[in-house]
Write an enzyme that holds these catalytic residues in place. Structure first.
Site, PDB file in Angstrom:
ATOM      1  N   ASP A  57     -10.839   2.163  -3.273  1.00 54.55           N
ATOM      2  CA  ASP A  57     -11.436   1.766  -1.994  1.00 54.55           C
ATOM      3  C   ASP A  57     -12.952   1.739  -2.098  1.00 54.55           C
ATOM      4  OD1 ASP A  57      -9.099   1.386  -0.715  1.00 54.55           O
ATOM      5  OD2 ASP A  57      -9.078   3.293   0.347  1.00 54.55           O
ATOM      6  N   ASP A  82       0.844  -1.204   0.000  1.00 52.02           N
ATOM      7  CA  ASP A  82       0.000   0.000   0.000  1.00 52.02           C
ATOM      8  C   ASP A  82       0.876   1.249   0.000  1.00 52.02           C
ATOM      9  OD1 ASP A  82      -2.330   1.484   0.109  1.00 52.02           O
ATOM     10  OD2 ASP A  82      -3.125   0.477   1.885  1.00 52.02           O
TER      11      ASP A  82
HETATM   12  C1  DGJ Z   1      -5.928   1.921   1.961  1.00 51.78           C
HETATM   13  C2  DGJ Z   1      -6.331   0.753   1.127  1.00 51.78           C
HETATM   14  O1  DGJ Z   1      -6.869   1.192  -0.080  1.00 51.78           O
HETATM   15  C3  DGJ Z   1      -7.293  -0.143   1.895  1.00 51.78           C
HETATM   16  O2  DGJ Z   1      -7.679  -1.226   1.087  1.00 51.78           O
HETATM   17  C4  DGJ Z   1      -6.627  -0.612   3.148  1.00 51.78           C
HETATM   18  O3  DGJ Z   1      -5.565  -1.480   2.855  1.00 51.78           O
HETATM   19  C5  DGJ Z   1      -6.145   0.569   3.951  1.00 51.78           C
HETATM   20  N1  DGJ Z   1      -5.315   1.427   3.164  1.00 51.78           N
HETATM   21  C6  DGJ Z   1      -5.385   0.136   5.156  1.00 51.78           C
HETATM   22  O4  DGJ Z   1      -4.895   1.186   5.863  1.00 51.78           O
END
Ligand code: DGJ
Length: 755
Positions: free
Chosen positions: A566, A497
């Protein structure tokens, strides 16, 4: 376009371009369906653009170009009014001489002189494709590509530029890149180095870009290109949520299946700009490269600067033709060999099921659910690490990559063992490029953080970016993966991430070379990823950047897939996935079934996710028994259909952007055209709306196909008219199937099998 070319020859006379274009001085690059022509103007030795479009059947055109005067210079109407520089269709325009459109290359000498000029000196034609120095790029061997290398110089500065053009013979793609070399006696500054340019006559083009923001990634924007500059860009240090490094110019009548498209896509994960400029003389310049904001590269004597690669596509078959070229490029020339035939695991992620609120027992239960659901892998997301400042929220702990003892008293080892027991694989989330100021890493290594020594820190998601220009930081970031893999070799997957753009742009390490930071950051990141790839060649990784904030072709050299957004509301996903699909194949796009938008059924959510790489991010407790049964069956169906959905060719049948956004449909078809999977969604049909059949595409007209609705809820019967019937490909492609319904939020998946 040939006609325009003939007109242009008259103009050459006016500007004294006397040349007969002999064959050494005209270069014609062919791909299966396109041709690209450029040539040298004799007196000045400028490199001019001649033609990019439908393939010109070989020697006829080449002969004409050899025997006529050089076919340069733009539109007939303007030939009396514009200066040579300002009208000439340059292949790689430079700044400061008299071309007032935006250039690709700007230089400042140590003496403060601006302006530069490139003259052709020689060329080579290379088999295959040379490697780009220090940068990932598409690859090709001598069977699949030929490269033209043009050498040009500015003798006043002592600057050499190598312009590379690679034409692929198995897909309609030409890639371009540029390398600048200092062969002079002094250093000079590069203040702009773009990678590609296309100068054409403006044909009332419209431009398509893939813009967005967090949770709204890759929405399609189409608008008329007016006079002046229209651009999409990022100077966040990453390719960004706000814009994808992509731009297409299309004719006003271009649709999904018809019309002209000129598209560029950048193989780069950092700052970029892509723009179209219509000049006062009605020429259009399309260009792409590293964003010049905060960029200034000191090139010492003997040094070189390699600009990243641009992928260029021309399609006369609308956006589908463009997409096919991009998808083939990915599948044949970008994806790493080790991943080519690997089945992508279906995973269940705990993020939306638990967020930070979990412990060992909860995770063990979720691993059990993974088995129950029949998926391949359990993925542990954010919140498992740090002790002095445990990662109980996004305010702290980033950087301290040891398990939180309270939450996971038996460490990751207990979880990998549990997964093994249940027969599923184990994956883990990391965000190794980042640090929370509330962390032990920050306390110990402030000098590793991109932050001003003399200003207050500005945070994005309460965190800061580590300085990957620094080799010690590169070791640290590599170490995050390496130490986890060494300690827990059963880890089979990483979700990597990256939740903050670069803020507070200052590197302690780079000292006086701050204007190199954005570039050195990306180079540093890719050095780390090279090391990961070398040591763990079979380790698949998902790239996430708060959703789709860093999804680009360069990243795909290392990552098997993206987390596109997300936002997992299936209605939003229909638009987001449609946008991503313009460029990226389904196997690179993760789509999970979650609890977002509970107004939609679990079937609708699952059907949307099945269009890409299916996964789950949900607790089984949130589902009824029937829904659980449905999901288990969907996993089985997906596993059966994966070769078609993930490896087949995509045809987009009805755009969700069309009309009033009531319906959408797409299909995938296997290479041998014997199996297809069709997806159809009713979003919000209008009252009394006339529902038209959907015409399928890509089938063989003379073959017979059976159509069958699949993925039904337990107890539900197929409602598709003509279900289980056999039709000819011709019928399905000309008459079509009544896939849409008048019901809000309804979905259908149809399997089409050759008989
Ligand atoms: C942002 C990501 O897009 C989510 O899927 C998740 O992994 C969060 N970060 C975790 O902090």
């Amino acid at each position: 376009r040939l006609l325009i070319w003939e007109e242009d020859m008259l103009i050459v006379k006016k500007f004294g371009g006397s040349s007969v274009a002999d064959k050494e001085r005209i270069f014609k690059l062919d791909t299966p369906n396109t041709s690209y022509l450029l040539g040298i103007v004799d007196e000045e030795n400028f490199i001019g653009h001649i033609y990019y479009g439908k393939r010109l059947q070989g020697h006829d055109i080449a002969y004409r170009m050899r025997t006529q005067e050089a076919p340069f210079v733009p539109s007939q109407n303007n030939r009396e009014r514009c200066s040579f520089y300002d009208c000439f269709p340059f292949e790689y325009p430079t700044a400061g001489l008299g071309d007032y459109r935006e250039s690709c290359l700007s230089v400042r000498t140590m003496g403060g002189y601006l302006g530069c000029n490139l003259s052709y000196v020689s060329h080579r034609i290379l088999e295959g494709k040379p490697q780009l120095e220090g940068l990932p790029a598409t690859f090709a061997d001598k069977e699949t590509a030929t490269t033209l290398e043009l050498t040009c110089v500015d003798s006043h500065i002592g600057m050499k530029a190598l312009l590379y053009y690679t034409a692929f013979c198995d897909t309609d793609v030409i890639t371009r890149s540029v390398k600048i070399i200092n062969e002079g006696t002094q250093a000079f500054y590069l203040t702009k180095v773009l990678s590609a340019c296309l100068d054409m006559d403006n044909q009332d083009y419209e431009m398509i870009s893939l813009h967005g923001s967090w949770a709204r990634e890759r929405h399609i924007q189409r608008k008329k290109v007016g006079y002046g500059i229209q651009k999409v860009s990022s100077f966040r240090g990453e390719s960004s949520h706000q814009d994808h490094p992509f731009l297409a110019l299309v004719s006003p009548n271009t649709t999904q299946e018809m019309g002209e498209v000129y598209a560029m896509n950048f193989v780069y994960s950092g700052n970029f700009q892509a723009q179209a400029e219509v000049s006062q003389f009605d020429s259009i310049r399309m260009s792409m490269g590293i964003h010049p904001e905060n960029f200034c590269w000191k090139l010492e004597q003997g040094e070189s600067f390699q600009a990243p690669e641009v992928v260029m596509v021309y399609s006369s078959q609308g956006l589908d033709g463009m997409t096919t070229a991009f998808h083939h490029l990915y599948k044949r020339h970008l994806i790493r060999g080790e991943y080519k035939d690997k089945k992508r695991p279906i995973l269940i992620n705990n993020w939306e099921a638990t967020y930070f609120d979990f412990n060992e027992d909860k995770l063990v239960a979720l691993i059990g659910e993974a088995k129950h659901l029949g998926v391949d892998m359990f993925l542990l997301d954010d919140g498992w690490f740090a002790n002095k400042y445990p990662r109980s929220s996004d305010h702290q702990g980033l950087g301290d990559w040891t398990e939180t003892a309270d939450k996971l008293p038996n460490g990751i080892g207990k979880l990998t063992a549990e997964a093994k027991k249940q027969g599923v694989k184990f994956g883990i989330w990391i965000e190794p490029e980042m640090v929370n100021p509330k962390s032990e890493l920050y306390e110990k290594h402030k000098d590793w953080v991109i932050r001003f020594p003399n200003r207050e820190e500005y945070y994005f998601r309460n965190q800061l970016v580590l300085d990957l220009s620094n080799p010690a930081v590169q070791d640290h970031v590599f170490g995050v993966v390496d130490q986890l893999m060494t300690k827990y070799p059963d880890i089979a997957f990483f979700k990597w991430d990256c939740n903050s753009p670069i803020t507070n742009i200052y590197s302690t390490y780079l000292k006086g070379k701050q204007t190199h930071l954005y570039i050195d950051y990306v180079r540093g990141l890719y050095k780390v990823l090279e090391r990961v790839k070398a040591k763990y060649p079979n380790l698949p990784m998902m790239l996430c950047a708060g959703g789709g904030g860093r999804s680009d072709f360069e990243a795909l050299k290392y990552f098997t897939e993206f987390w596109p957004s997300d936002n997992t509301d299936p209605i939003e996903r229909l638009f987001i996935q449609w946008g991503f699909s313009q460029v990226f194949p389904s196997k690179t796009l993760c789509a999970h079934v979650t609890t977002w938008n509970k107004k939609t059924s679990v079937k609708f959510r699952t059907d949307v996710a099945m269009m890409c790489k299916l996964g789950f991010d949900i607790k089984m407790d949130d589902l009824t028994n029937d829904e659980q049964t449905y999901c288990r069956q969907a996993v089985q169906e997906y596993n059966r259909l994966k070769p078609v959905i993930l490896e087949g060719d995509l045809y987009r049948l009805v755009s969700p952007y069309e009309g009033e956004r009531e319906h959408t449909s797409s299909m995938y078809i296997s290479k041998d055209k014997s199996n297809a999977v069709v997806f159809a969604f009713d979003i919000h049909p209008r009252y009394g709306e006339r529902l038209l059949p959907v015409r399928l595409q890509g089938l063989e007209a003379n073959r017979m196909y059976k159509v069958k609705e699949i993925n039904l809820m337990p107890g539900a019967w197929p409602s598709l008219g003509g279900n289980d019937q056999v039709y000819s490909g011709e019928y399905l492609m000309t008459v079509g199937l009544g896939l849409f319904t008048g019901q809000d939020l309804s979905s259908r998946i149809i399997e089409v099998s050759a008989q």
